[in-house]
Motif scaffolding. Structure first.
Motif, PDB file in Angstrom:
ATOM      1  N   THR A 128       0.893 -13.209   5.104  1.00  0.00           N
ATOM      2  CA  THR A 128      -0.145 -13.127   6.128  1.00  0.00           C
ATOM      3  C   THR A 128       0.179 -13.934   7.383  1.00  0.00           C
ATOM      4  OG1 THR A 128      -1.322 -14.925   5.016  1.00  0.00           O
ATOM      5  CG2 THR A 128      -2.013 -12.678   4.496  1.00  0.00           C
ATOM      6  N   PRO A 130       1.470 -14.771  11.009  1.00  0.00           N
ATOM      7  CA  PRO A 130       1.883 -14.008  12.190  1.00  0.00           C
ATOM      8  C   PRO A 130       3.410 -13.955  12.257  1.00  0.00           C
ATOM      9  CG  PRO A 130       0.151 -15.563  12.757  1.00  0.00           C
ATOM     10  CD  PRO A 130       0.551 -15.864  11.341  1.00  0.00           C
ATOM     11  N   VAL A 132       4.947 -11.598  10.420  1.00  0.00           N
ATOM     12  CA  VAL A 132       5.264 -10.731   9.287  1.00  0.00           C
ATOM     13  C   VAL A 132       4.592  -9.393   9.530  1.00  0.00           C
ATOM     14  CG1 VAL A 132       5.162 -10.432   6.788  1.00  0.00           C
ATOM     15  CG2 VAL A 132       5.329 -12.735   7.768  1.00  0.00           C
ATOM     16  N   ARG A 380      -6.380  -9.439   2.087  1.00  0.00           N
ATOM     17  CA  ARG A 380      -6.089 -10.211   3.308  1.00  0.00           C
ATOM     18  C   ARG A 380      -7.347 -10.448   4.123  1.00  0.00           C
ATOM     19  NH1 ARG A 380      -0.471  -9.277   5.393  1.00  0.00           N
ATOM     20  NH2 ARG A 380      -1.455  -9.861   7.365  1.00  0.00           N
TER      21      ARG A 380
ATOM     22  N   GLY C  39       2.202 -13.987  19.402  1.00  0.00           N
ATOM     23  CA  GLY C  39       2.137 -13.416  18.052  1.00  0.00           C
ATOM     24  C   GLY C  39       0.830 -13.666  17.339  1.00  0.00           C
ATOM     25  N   ALA C  50      -4.421 -18.212  11.183  1.00  0.00           N
ATOM     26  CA  ALA C  50      -3.909 -17.412  12.298  1.00  0.00           C
ATOM     27  C   ALA C  50      -3.379 -16.090  11.768  1.00  0.00           C
ATOM     28  CB  ALA C  50      -2.788 -18.174  13.003  1.00  0.00           C
ATOM     29  N   ARG C  51      -3.677 -15.016  12.504  1.00  0.00           N
ATOM     30  CA  ARG C  51      -3.168 -13.708  12.098  1.00  0.00           C
ATOM     31  C   ARG C  51      -2.646 -12.960  13.319  1.00  0.00           C
ATOM     32  NH1 ARG C  51      -5.401 -11.758   7.093  1.00  0.00           N
ATOM     33  NH2 ARG C  51      -5.570 -13.629   5.793  1.00  0.00           N
ATOM     34  N   GLY C  52      -1.728 -12.021  13.042  1.00  0.00           N
ATOM     35  CA  GLY C  52      -1.224 -11.144  14.093  1.00  0.00           C
ATOM     36  C   GLY C  52      -1.110  -9.735  13.557  1.00  0.00           C
TER      37      GLY C  52
END
Lengths: 462, 377, 105
Positions: A128, A130, A132, A380, C39, C50-52
């Motif tokens: 998870t 950022p 990837v 997720r 990102g 944090a996510r992208g």
């Protein structure tokens, strides 16, 4: 947009384009909905607006999509882009939102669901972070924007992994490594399908060439990888992998995961179409007859959405679904149906052995479908770990619906697209039951998030 | 399984009312068998909005709701779990003066009957309590100290408690037939027979079918009442909100998601026990929600569903002794039974055990429905 | 970030967290942000992680951003427009009207 059409096709990939064109050729009124701004689905993404200077990068197979798009443009099909279909009912009612602005409820005499495939979830520790992404995401960036991600590590198995890595080579992109998770034992099992697959020799040769080029390119190409962990603090910083008994490490900020594609089942399942578990492809297949008719009268499913068949197969199955719909609506008679369908059935059945070969060779290993590390996130959206899920099963959750109520896995915006297969597989594994018996979580409309104001506007104003 | 088994009481129905009855009877030392045709809590009990309210109840139900609320506040004592119960004010907003006078008249009726929990609030008080409610709302009624709980957690807790008390619970086991033999009820299932002096019909939307087997006619309709839940939203509401003159229920959970319901119906299939959604009706529900909370316009529905509720012609439950001795009815809660579940089983247990109680349940008698000569089925 | 040679198209200027970003017509917001080296698109409501973007095709819902004041927009499903104001999605969707974003010189 009209209130009613003879045939509504959902999805403008190869299956949808092929179905819509053929149906319109036989004087059905046809609408084609697609949520992207332009035609092509994913495999032919941006085919009508492709600006790559060097056509060799994306390859000849990609540009075949132009023929489908041209045929569609010349037809009487009403193509509505940026149209997100969130509901299909057994009474052939369709709920769709266009341009994120207005929702509509329309009907059709027959619906062809051609929503294609998505990538199989690949739950590993750190997936998870950022940085990837799926390997398909990298291909979309290349097709739509010409972007090459910097120094990615490719991880996984399956033809798309090697294709996209090869496209990066052709484009001059730098690759930090390729970690191949194909189990060694798969080759032994797949080899027996090889003789019958000889009819698709060109495809075999093409795949072999990609692998040869990748191995000769000098990038770290590691085979039979048994385990991976993506590491980082807030973002992806590297990947650890286990091969030949020892752990190694590659530094990178971009990890591209892929272990095959699976049908996009949400709309069809919410419409009530029956599905069954396929033990080779390890995913849900729609129950359809030879003309694409599902278990719900008036609803057909064509292309990868019914079971993974590849772009050419999707094109053929789209045509067959249109023939089935036209026959049911008496736009063509039985003789015409047989005459049109027979050569397509022949072509499709010739593809089957090669498909079996690919499915067997690239079947993902169990440890990448059933996370071993309990800290791995499975859902997720709601951040539910593998450990949370195992605990819930041990407390008595015996099915995906109960598990969803207990842990919230599957309640997020993606509606179990990225966790559903993992959850069903984990329940099957813990309870020692076949996945077919465990089943999939119950899916209902809206299958894409629906703004309350848009839904409210479907009523007559107060 | 043996051909015939005896018990002190057999219960048809593994929803919350059946489970509640099982728990109270087991606590009183009886040997209890519970037969559930699907899974426990599969239908209304698992698909409702979790409201625990005295607000808006028909008069005869109010004493039951008051007693139930006392149990909810200490629900751990009954089922060893909090069931996610939280106190929260229940508010019904009035959109115009006509609506407000209806609420005021009802308030007077309640006070005349000795109930003071419903309190009228004016426009200023309403907008202070609910800053995001639509500007056109002129006031409302509030009940402090009501609440809501988590239906799934509640079903799970009641289920586990029943099992821990030794209730003999069978899922996937429909009741096929029921007959009187001497002083006992004989209950036939696919795998055999149960014999017991007491038989309790807690079969929810299927309660009419079981009642007919017992020789009682109870008109009841299964309805698919729809609910929607949104994506997680930043907090803006505490309390549960309804609207006078509209079918609407509206609440925001701690996780930020907002649950929207009302009396909007989908289609129900009683033989498969499944429901389908009606998008036009769902649209009407959405319209009601954004009329009362305009900020919700751009929020997104993440999922919708519909459970099967058993609705009686007068929307009052069927509670009390059946036509034949030792039989009891406990169903037909008409989409507002969740709150009453801790107490409903106690009422039946008190009747069976002859415990001194002053439950006024005449208004819920099955006999209130005009009898019909039974058709062949 | 590297782009392959393509037939030219027009430039689109938009803002991310107040920073001016130059993109190409036809880029999705997600593609434009990645190309500009951003990102992290959002912080999750559950844990603040944090996510992208993950899938770039509307399936994963990890690329959520706020566009022109409206939150939870899938960045991969929206094309860039001149003057668009994009912000990271900070936790849950805020249904209250967005405060005006500060202009950046």
């Amino acid at each position: 947009m009209k209130d009613h059409y003879d045939i509504a096709v959902i999805g403008a990939g190869p299956a949808g384009m092929s179905a819509a064109s053929l149906a319109a050729d036989h004087r059905a009124s046809v609408v084609l909905f697609d949520e992207q701004p332009s035609l092509g689905g994913q495999i032919y993404r941006d085919i009508t607006r492709q600006r790559a200077a060097d056509t060799a990068i994306l390859g000849a197979q990609y540009y075949h999509g132009k023929i489908l798009a041209k045929r569609l443009a010349a037809s009487a099909v009403e193509h509505i882009s940026s149209a997100s279909v969130w509901h299909v009912s057994a009474e052939q009612e369709i709920g769709v939102t266009v341009d994120d602005e207005v929702a509509h409820l329309i009907t059709a005499d027959h619906i062809i669901i051609a929503t294609g495939a998505q990538e199989r979830p690949f739950p590993v520790p750190g997936w998870t972070f950022p940085g990837v992404m799926n390997v398909g995401a990298a291909q979309i960036l290349l097709k739509s924007s010409g972007i090459l991600l910097p120094n990615p590590v490719f991880v996984g198995t399956g033809p798309l992994l090697y294709l996209i890595a090869h496209q990066y080579l052709r484009a001059g992109g730098k690759i930090a490594g390729l970690l191949d998770t194909t189990p060694r034992s798969n080759l032994r099992a797949a080899v027996r399908h090889l003789p019958a697959a000889y009819g698709q020799a060109e495809q075999l040769w093409k795949g072999w060439r990609w692998l040869r080029d990748l191995r000769k390119s000098g990038i770290p190409f590691i085979r039979a990888v048994e385990d991976v962990r993506i590491i980082g603090t807030k973002l992806a910083e590297g990947i650890e992998y286990k091969a030949n008994g020892s752990w190694q490490h590659l530094a990178t900020e971009t990890v591209l995961l892929h272990q095959g594609v699976v049908p996009n089942v949400n709309l069809a399942m919410a419409a009530g179409c029956a599905h069954q578990w396929n033990d080779t492809q390890l995913c849900w297949h729609a129950e359809v007859d030879k003309l694409g008719h599902s278990s719900v009268e008036g609803v057909s499913i064509a292309g990868d959405g019914a079971g993974i068949t590849g772009a050419d197969g999707a094109e053929t199955l789209g045509a067959l679904a249109a023939i089935g719909a036209l026959t049911r609506l008496a736009k063509i008679d039985r003789n015409a149906c047989i005459k049109l369908a027979r050569p397509l059935h022949r072509i499709q059945s010739r593809r089957a052995p090669f498909r079996r070969f690919l499915d067997t060779l690239y079947q993902p290993a169990a440890q990448f479908r059933l996370p071993v590390d309990d800290t791995t996130l499975v859902c997720r959206c709601e951040e539910v770990t593998a450990g949370d899920i195992r605990a819930a099963i041990r407390l008595g959750c015996s099915g995906p619906n109960q598990l969803k109520s207990f842990t919230r896995a599957g309640m997020g915006p993606c509606q179990a697209r990225l966790c559903g297969l993992t959850v069903s597989a984990m329940i099957a594994d813990e309870l020692n039951q076949p996945v077919a018996q465990v089943g999939a979580g119950r899916l209902r409309a809206p299958v894409k998030p629906l703004e309350l104001a848009h839904l409210a506007a479907l009523c007559d104003p107060e | 399984m043996a051909h015939s088994k005896t018990a002190d009481a057999v219960i048809a129905g593994g929803g919350l009312h059946g489970l509640s009855t099982a728990i109270h009877l087991a606590n009183a030392g009886l040997r209890v068998v519970l037969l559930e045709k699907d899974r426990v809590g599969r239908h209304a009990s698992g698909a409702n909005a979790g409201g625990v309210r005295r607000l808006g109840r028909a008069l005869p139900e109010i004493p039951l709701a008051v007693a139930a609320l006392d149990l909810w506040k200490n629900i751990e004592d009954l089922v060893d779990s909090s069931c996610g119960f939280q106190k929260s004010a229940q508010i019904k907003v009035a959109e115009d003066q006509k609506g407000l006078s209806t609420l005021e008249k009802r308030g007077q009726t309640l006070r005349d009957a000795g109930f003071y929990h419903e309190e009228i609030i004016d426009a200023k008080a309403l907008h202070d309590l609910l800053p995001r409610v639509a500007k056109h709302c002129v006031g409302g009624v509030i009940v402090h100290g009501d609440g809501h709980a988590d239906p799934f957690a509640t079903v799970r807790a009641f289920h586990r408690k029943a099992l821990s008390l030794g209730v003999n619970l069978h899922e996937g086991t429909p009741v096929r037939d029921v007959t009187r033999v001497d002083e006992n009820w004989q209950i036939r299932i696919d795998q055999g027979l149960f014999t017991a002096p007491h038989f309790i019909n807690a079969a929810g939307a299927w309660g009419g079918q079981i009642a007919a087997m017992m020789g009682d006619h109870v008109p009841i309709e299964g309805q698919a009442l729809m609910l929607m839940i949104t994506e997680r939203l930043a907090p803006f509401l505490s309390g549960v909100v309804g609207a006078q003159g509209r079918a609407l229920s509206f609440k925001q959970f701690n996780n930020g998601t907002v649950l929207i319901g009302g009396a909007y119906q989908g289609q129900v299939n009683m033989s498969t026990g499944t429901t389908t959604l009606d998008m036009h009706q769902l649209a009407a529900n959405a319209q009601a929600a954004v009329a009362i909370f305009p900020l919700m316009r751009r929020a997104r529905v993440a999922r919708a569903w519909a459970g099967i509720e058993g609705i009686t012609p007068d929307s009052l439950p069927v509670i009390g002794p059946a036509g034949q001795g030792g039989g009891f009815h406990l169903f037909g809660f008409s989409a507002h039974g969740f709150a009453l579940s801790p107490i409903s089983g106690r009422i039946v247990a008190d009747l069976i055990c002859g415990t001194h109680n002053n439950w006024s349940i005449n208004a819920f008698s099955h006999a209130r429905f005009p009898n019909q000569i039974n058709a062949s089925i | 970030m590297l782009r392959i040679a393509r037939q030219p198209t027009s430039i689109v200027n938009f803002y991310f967290a107040g920073i001016l970003i130059e993109a190409q017509a036809g880029d999705s917001v997600a593609a434009a942000l990645l190309a500009a080296g951003h990102g992290v698109f959002r912080i999750t409501p559950v844990s603040g992680a944090a996510r992208g973007p993950v899938c770039m095709m509307g399936v994963c819902f990890d690329c959520l951003v706020q566009i022109d004041g409206l939150g939870n927009q899938q960045a991969c499903m929206r094309e860039v427009r001149d003057g668009m104001r994009v912000e990271p999605q900070d936790g849950a969707f805020d249904a209250l009207p967005a405060r005006p974003v500060e202009e950046t010189p």
